[in-house]
Scaffold this motif. Structure first.
Motif, PDB file in Angstrom:
ATOM      1  N   LEU A  47       0.839  -1.189   0.000  1.00  0.00           N
ATOM      2  CA  LEU A  47       0.000   0.000   0.000  1.00  0.00           C
ATOM      3  C   LEU A  47       0.880   1.247   0.000  1.00  0.00           C
ATOM      4  N   ASP A  48       0.312   2.387  -0.341  1.00  0.00           N
ATOM      5  CA  ASP A  48       1.119   3.608  -0.351  1.00  0.00           C
ATOM      6  C   ASP A  48       1.561   3.953   1.068  1.00  0.00           C
ATOM      7  N   ARG A  49       2.665   4.687   1.163  1.00  0.00           N
ATOM      8  CA  ARG A  49       3.300   4.976   2.450  1.00  0.00           C
ATOM      9  C   ARG A  49       2.707   6.191   3.156  1.00  0.00           C
ATOM     10  N   LYS A  50       1.698   6.808   2.591  1.00  0.00           N
ATOM     11  CA  LYS A  50       1.148   8.037   3.154  1.00  0.00           C
ATOM     12  C   LYS A  50       0.408   7.751   4.456  1.00  0.00           C
ATOM     13  N   VAL A  51       0.890   8.322   5.558  1.00  0.00           N
ATOM     14  CA  VAL A  51       0.291   8.115   6.875  1.00  0.00           C
ATOM     15  C   VAL A  51       0.145   9.463   7.580  1.00  0.00           C
ATOM     16  N   LYS A  52      -1.051   9.715   8.109  1.00  0.00           N
ATOM     17  CA  LYS A  52      -1.298  10.907   8.909  1.00  0.00           C
ATOM     18  C   LYS A  52      -1.107  10.579  10.392  1.00  0.00           C
ATOM     19  N   VAL A  53      -0.420  11.452  11.102  1.00  0.00           N
ATOM     20  CA  VAL A  53      -0.334  11.342  12.553  1.00  0.00           C
ATOM     21  C   VAL A  53      -1.588  11.973  13.142  1.00  0.00           C
ATOM     22  N   MET A  59       2.489   9.939  18.778  1.00  0.00           N
ATOM     23  CA  MET A  59       2.789   9.848  17.346  1.00  0.00           C
ATOM     24  C   MET A  59       2.085   8.643  16.719  1.00  0.00           C
ATOM     25  N   LEU A  60       0.797   8.527  16.970  1.00  0.00           N
ATOM     26  CA  LEU A  60      -0.005   7.438  16.424  1.00  0.00           C
ATOM     27  C   LEU A  60      -0.449   7.777  15.003  1.00  0.00           C
ATOM     28  N   GLY A  61      -0.457   6.769  14.144  1.00  0.00           N
ATOM     29  CA  GLY A  61      -0.870   6.965  12.766  1.00  0.00           C
ATOM     30  C   GLY A  61      -2.332   6.612  12.542  1.00  0.00           C
ATOM     31  N   GLU A  62      -2.922   7.218  11.545  1.00  0.00           N
ATOM     32  CA  GLU A  62      -4.316   6.932  11.187  1.00  0.00           C
ATOM     33  C   GLU A  62      -4.405   5.601  10.443  1.00  0.00           C
ATOM     34  N   VAL A  63      -5.235   4.719  10.952  1.00  0.00           N
ATOM     35  CA  VAL A  63      -5.490   3.447  10.262  1.00  0.00           C
ATOM     36  C   VAL A  63      -6.553   3.736   9.206  1.00  0.00           C
ATOM     37  N   ALA A  64      -6.099   3.946   7.979  1.00  0.00           N
ATOM     38  CA  ALA A  64      -6.993   4.373   6.905  1.00  0.00           C
ATOM     39  C   ALA A  64      -7.893   3.228   6.448  1.00  0.00           C
ATOM     40  N   TRP A  65      -8.898   3.589   5.640  1.00  0.00           N
ATOM     41  CA  TRP A  65      -9.938   2.635   5.276  1.00  0.00           C
ATOM     42  C   TRP A  65      -9.403   1.440   4.503  1.00  0.00           C
ATOM     43  N   ASP A  66      -8.375   1.644   3.670  1.00  0.00           N
ATOM     44  CA  ASP A  66      -7.850   0.501   2.912  1.00  0.00           C
ATOM     45  C   ASP A  66      -7.268  -0.554   3.842  1.00  0.00           C
ATOM     46  N   LEU A  67      -6.682  -0.128   4.970  1.00  0.00           N
ATOM     47  CA  LEU A  67      -6.155  -1.075   5.942  1.00  0.00           C
ATOM     48  C   LEU A  67      -7.286  -1.709   6.759  1.00  0.00           C
ATOM     49  N   VAL A  68      -8.310  -0.937   7.052  1.00  0.00           N
ATOM     50  CA  VAL A  68      -9.493  -1.486   7.724  1.00  0.00           C
ATOM     51  C   VAL A  68     -10.084  -2.627   6.896  1.00  0.00           C
ATOM     52  N   GLU A  69     -10.190  -2.411   5.607  1.00  0.00           N
ATOM     53  CA  GLU A  69     -10.736  -3.449   4.730  1.00  0.00           C
ATOM     54  C   GLU A  69      -9.791  -4.638   4.616  1.00  0.00           C
ATOM     55  N   VAL A 104       6.153  11.282   7.275  1.00  0.00           N
ATOM     56  CA  VAL A 104       4.741  11.202   7.640  1.00  0.00           C
ATOM     57  C   VAL A 104       4.089  12.554   7.381  1.00  0.00           C
ATOM     58  N   LEU A 105       2.806  12.634   7.672  1.00  0.00           N
ATOM     59  CA  LEU A 105       2.084  13.898   7.637  1.00  0.00           C
ATOM     60  C   LEU A 105       1.644  14.245   9.053  1.00  0.00           C
ATOM     61  N   VAL A 106       1.843  15.495   9.454  1.00  0.00           N
ATOM     62  CA  VAL A 106       1.459  15.947  10.792  1.00  0.00           C
ATOM     63  C   VAL A 106       0.497  17.124  10.660  1.00  0.00           C
ATOM     64  N   PRO A 107      -0.304  17.385  11.705  1.00  0.00           N
ATOM     65  CA  PRO A 107      -1.208  18.541  11.661  1.00  0.00           C
ATOM     66  C   PRO A 107      -0.449  19.840  11.408  1.00  0.00           C
ATOM     67  N   GLY A 108      -1.103  20.766  10.741  1.00  0.00           N
ATOM     68  CA  GLY A 108      -0.443  21.988  10.293  1.00  0.00           C
ATOM     69  C   GLY A 108       0.183  22.814  11.395  1.00  0.00           C
ATOM     70  N   VAL A 109      -0.427  22.846  12.588  1.00  0.00           N
ATOM     71  CA  VAL A 109       0.130  23.684  13.653  1.00  0.00           C
ATOM     72  C   VAL A 109       1.250  22.979  14.410  1.00  0.00           C
TER      73      VAL A 109
END
Length: 245
Positions: A47-53, A59-69, A104-109
């Motif tokens: 799967l793609d490496r894009k992960v949101k914190v 520093m937990l990552g979002e378990v996106a829908w493709d991983l849920v499925e 990774v991707l982190v919130p803007g602030v």
């Protein structure tokens, strides 16, 4: 008999036998996965490496829908926009590199300064001119909140009446509206079990005043205060439960 996720989880928590053991990954802030490990997992699965914190304290990552499925995960979280650090809402994501080199991707602030030893320093409101409130040691994986580590012996607990009238541990209308909308969307769009867990100041668990050390000392030296504090926290938790419901 095949069950959907919601039926399966309800069976399990009612001590009845479901069609299989329910699966949870990322359904709560204590059953999540660190962003760096999540990136490696996604890469392993092709799967793609894009992960949101989504929780910057751990520093937990979002378990996106493709991983849920992919894993047929049964549980999805319902949580406020800010979890872990209340001044960091999960929006306006930007690129960031962790100590181990994981992108990774982190919130803007989200922002840190670097100490002479290479530690990451989290400042109040992510403003480098304000005091440091948390630290992640160099090559570490999560932050330590400095107020939890204070061992100053002259700690004086706040008056209970001040806590009662200050909004301590109480849910705010803003948080309630956010979780209400999130729960409605997930309820209508999925058949997953939704978990509203504890986070931030407005929790349902036992209270703590001061740092870990100060709290332990307080329990030994001021048992009547602690007993009254527990009663107040239980009263507020019941109020919160009504609002949750």
């Amino acid at each position: 008999m095949f069950m959907n996720s919601r039926e399966r989880v309800l069976k399990a928590i009612n001590h009845e036998e479901p069609d299989r053991v329910p699966i949870d990954l990322g359904g709560t802030v204590v059953s999540g996965i660190m962003a760096s490990a999540l990136v490696r997992l996604r890469e392993h699965l092709g799967l793609d490496r894009k992960v949101k914190v989504i929780e910057t304290y751990q520093m937990l990552g979002e378990v996106a829908w493709d991983l849920v499925e992919h894993f047929d995960i049964d549980v999805l979280p319902v949580q406020p926009e800010s979890a872990g650090f209340e001044h960091i809402p999960n929006r306006d994501y930007k690129p960031f590199t962790l100590f181990d080199g994981t992108d990774v991707l982190v919130p803007g602030v989200f922002d840190v300064t670097v100490s002479p030893d290479g530690d990451w320093l989290m400042h109040e409101a992510c403003d480098p001119t304000k005091p440091v409130i948390a630290r992640m040691p160099k090559d570490g994986y999560y932050f330590d909140k400095l107020d939890l580590l204070d061992d100053a012996p002259d700690f004086t607990p706040p008056p209970l009446e001040k806590l009662r009238t200050s909004g301590w541990r109480r849910l705010t209308p803003e948080v309630l509206e956010h979780v209400r909308q999130q729960a409605r969307t997930l309820r209508e769009a999925t058949d997953k079990a939704l978990v509203l867990t504890n986070w931030g100041e407005a929790t349902l668990g036992p209270p703590r005043i001061g740092s870990f050390t100060q709290w332990l000392v307080l329990m030994a030296t001021e048992p009547e205060y602690v007993d009254d504090l527990m009663s107040l926290a239980a009263e507020i938790a019941l109020d919160n439960l009504k609002l949750y419901w």
